[in-house]
Scaffold this motif. Sequence first.
Motif, PDB file in Angstrom:
ATOM      1  N   PHE A 128       2.593   1.686  -3.366  1.00 27.89           N
ATOM      2  CA  PHE A 128       1.589   2.046  -4.395  1.00 27.89           C
ATOM      3  C   PHE A 128       1.461   3.573  -4.426  1.00 27.89           C
ATOM      4  O   PHE A 128       1.483   4.201  -5.474  1.00 27.89           O
ATOM      5  CB  PHE A 128       0.251   1.398  -4.021  1.00 27.89           C
ATOM      6  CG  PHE A 128      -0.631   1.074  -5.204  1.00 27.89           C
ATOM      7  CD1 PHE A 128      -0.609  -0.191  -5.773  1.00 27.89           C
ATOM      8  CD2 PHE A 128      -1.501   2.021  -5.742  1.00 27.89           C
ATOM      9  CE1 PHE A 128      -1.437  -0.514  -6.852  1.00 27.89           C
ATOM     10  CE2 PHE A 128      -2.325   1.712  -6.815  1.00 27.89           C
ATOM     11  CZ  PHE A 128      -2.297   0.444  -7.369  1.00 27.89           C
ATOM     12  N   LYS A 129       1.370   4.143  -3.213  1.00 33.72           N
ATOM     13  CA  LYS A 129       1.257   5.609  -3.073  1.00 33.72           C
ATOM     14  C   LYS A 129       2.552   6.297  -3.457  1.00 33.72           C
ATOM     15  O   LYS A 129       2.562   7.241  -4.244  1.00 33.72           O
ATOM     16  CB  LYS A 129       0.958   5.940  -1.600  1.00 33.72           C
ATOM     17  CG  LYS A 129      -0.479   6.311  -1.369  1.00 33.72           C
ATOM     18  CD  LYS A 129      -0.645   7.090  -0.081  1.00 33.72           C
ATOM     19  CE  LYS A 129      -2.114   7.035   0.312  1.00 33.72           C
ATOM     20  NZ  LYS A 129      -2.319   6.688   1.680  1.00 33.72           N
ATOM     21  N   VAL A 132      -6.448  -2.112  -1.853  1.00 27.27           N
ATOM     22  CA  VAL A 132      -5.696  -1.693  -3.053  1.00 27.27           C
ATOM     23  C   VAL A 132      -6.607  -2.021  -4.237  1.00 27.27           C
ATOM     24  O   VAL A 132      -6.518  -3.081  -4.844  1.00 27.27           O
ATOM     25  CB  VAL A 132      -4.347  -2.442  -3.177  1.00 27.27           C
ATOM     26  CG1 VAL A 132      -3.493  -1.843  -4.287  1.00 27.27           C
ATOM     27  CG2 VAL A 132      -3.587  -2.417  -1.860  1.00 27.27           C
ATOM     28  N   LYS A 153       0.842  -1.210   0.000  1.00 29.09           N
ATOM     29  CA  LYS A 153       0.000   0.000   0.000  1.00 29.09           C
ATOM     30  C   LYS A 153       0.873   1.255   0.000  1.00 29.09           C
ATOM     31  O   LYS A 153       0.620   2.203  -0.749  1.00 29.09           O
ATOM     32  CB  LYS A 153      -0.908   0.004   1.232  1.00 29.09           C
ATOM     33  CG  LYS A 153      -2.051  -0.978   1.135  1.00 29.09           C
ATOM     34  CD  LYS A 153      -2.966  -0.834   2.334  1.00 29.09           C
ATOM     35  CE  LYS A 153      -4.091  -1.841   2.270  1.00 29.09           C
ATOM     36  NZ  LYS A 153      -4.927  -1.880   3.438  1.00 29.09           N
ATOM     37  N   LEU A 161      -5.733  -8.271  -2.581  1.00 28.67           N
ATOM     38  CA  LEU A 161      -5.398  -6.849  -2.396  1.00 28.67           C
ATOM     39  C   LEU A 161      -6.597  -5.951  -2.696  1.00 28.67           C
ATOM     40  O   LEU A 161      -6.820  -4.952  -2.002  1.00 28.67           O
ATOM     41  CB  LEU A 161      -4.209  -6.457  -3.291  1.00 28.67           C
ATOM     42  CG  LEU A 161      -2.830  -6.944  -2.824  1.00 28.67           C
ATOM     43  CD1 LEU A 161      -1.774  -6.686  -3.900  1.00 28.67           C
ATOM     44  CD2 LEU A 161      -2.417  -6.256  -1.515  1.00 28.67           C
ATOM     45  N   THR A 162      -7.382  -6.327  -3.725  1.00 22.74           N
ATOM     46  CA  THR A 162      -8.556  -5.491  -4.037  1.00 22.74           C
ATOM     47  C   THR A 162      -9.550  -5.516  -2.870  1.00 22.74           C
ATOM     48  O   THR A 162     -10.271  -4.555  -2.639  1.00 22.74           O
ATOM     49  CB  THR A 162      -9.284  -5.927  -5.341  1.00 22.74           C
ATOM     50  OG1 THR A 162      -9.760  -7.259  -5.192  1.00 22.74           O
ATOM     51  CG2 THR A 162      -8.389  -5.811  -6.551  1.00 22.74           C
TER      52      THR A 162
END
Length: 343
Positions: free
Chosen positions: A90-91, A118, A87, A113-114
């Motif tokens: 990703f950011k 995410v 996470k 993850l979804t």
Amino acid sequence: MAFTVGILTGGGDCPGLNAVIRAVVRKAYNEGYSVIGIKNGWKGLLEADTIPLDLEAISGILPKGGTILGTSRTNPYKKENGVAKVKENFKKLGLDALIATGGEDTLGVAYKLTKDGVTNIVGVPKTIDNDLSATDYTFGFDTAINIAMECIDRLHTTADSHHRILVAEVMGRHAGWIAVEAGLAGGADYIMIPEIPVDMDELCSAIKRRHARGKQFSIIVVAEGAKIKSQDITKDQTLDEFGHVKLGGIGEIVAKEIETRLGIETRSVVFGHIQRGGAPTAFDRILGTRFGIRAVELVKEKKFGRMVALVGNKIIDVPLEDAVKELKTVDMELYNVAKEFFG
Ligand code: F6P
């Protein structure tokens, strides 16, 4: 800042991955997006290990096997703080969307993850095993069966000259797609698949029938995950990073058993990673390209949590969940066609 799409390739490599990467970068370029390549599957997202992907980076990769991004079987759910790291990165990487290309394990992680926040992920199915549900074919499979078929053709001439039985072990951990299709195309005299444990009496009777007709050689194709009734075969007990035991060894066991029972010289050969290496076939290049283009379209349409799939000759999209909930095992109608040629 431009809309940024990440792409990763995870699990066993397979021919056609570079076609997907090329198509994703090209389509993203056409849409005005920028693309970041995440190196070595989920490992690269845990470590923020990336390379920029522009038109220059994808030049000339279409015919190349493997993946220019590298791959691994790293599973963030099996690493301490793995999901939090994913996470965070990703950011940090400024990703607006991620295209995860992989098989049951890689896409299983994508699906989880979804669910865990995410959300902006699209899946692309890949595996030489062709065992992913919700898609008729995965790219890599066509190349693998063509390589295996050619190897089986080559075994015929040497088996014939030496009057031997040759046992060819092909990949296929839980599903025998490669064994059935390469065996059918290569004219195998018996095919063993993980879906149906084999009775050695039955296999040997089939070979005896064939030799009674005057044939002096036979070719048996065995999927690495195939089982002899009441025997479990694994190479060793060590696990890979997704927790799978290492397979292999069934071909040798079957060969010894046949030689002991029939008294005919029998050898085994493992095709192994040769099936996954080298240039993709035209089918796999085209399928990978169509998947890559459609994956970027899904990103554009914000259809996240979905996977591109081939149904008939159409590229559609399905929930990621449908792809990972169960394995697609061999179609028994097809296996029955192959069975007509046993013995
Ligand atoms: O999932 C694809 C696959 O090629 C399987 O057929 C095989 O069991 C496995 O990968 C082999 O994995 P590795 O390359 O890690 O030995």
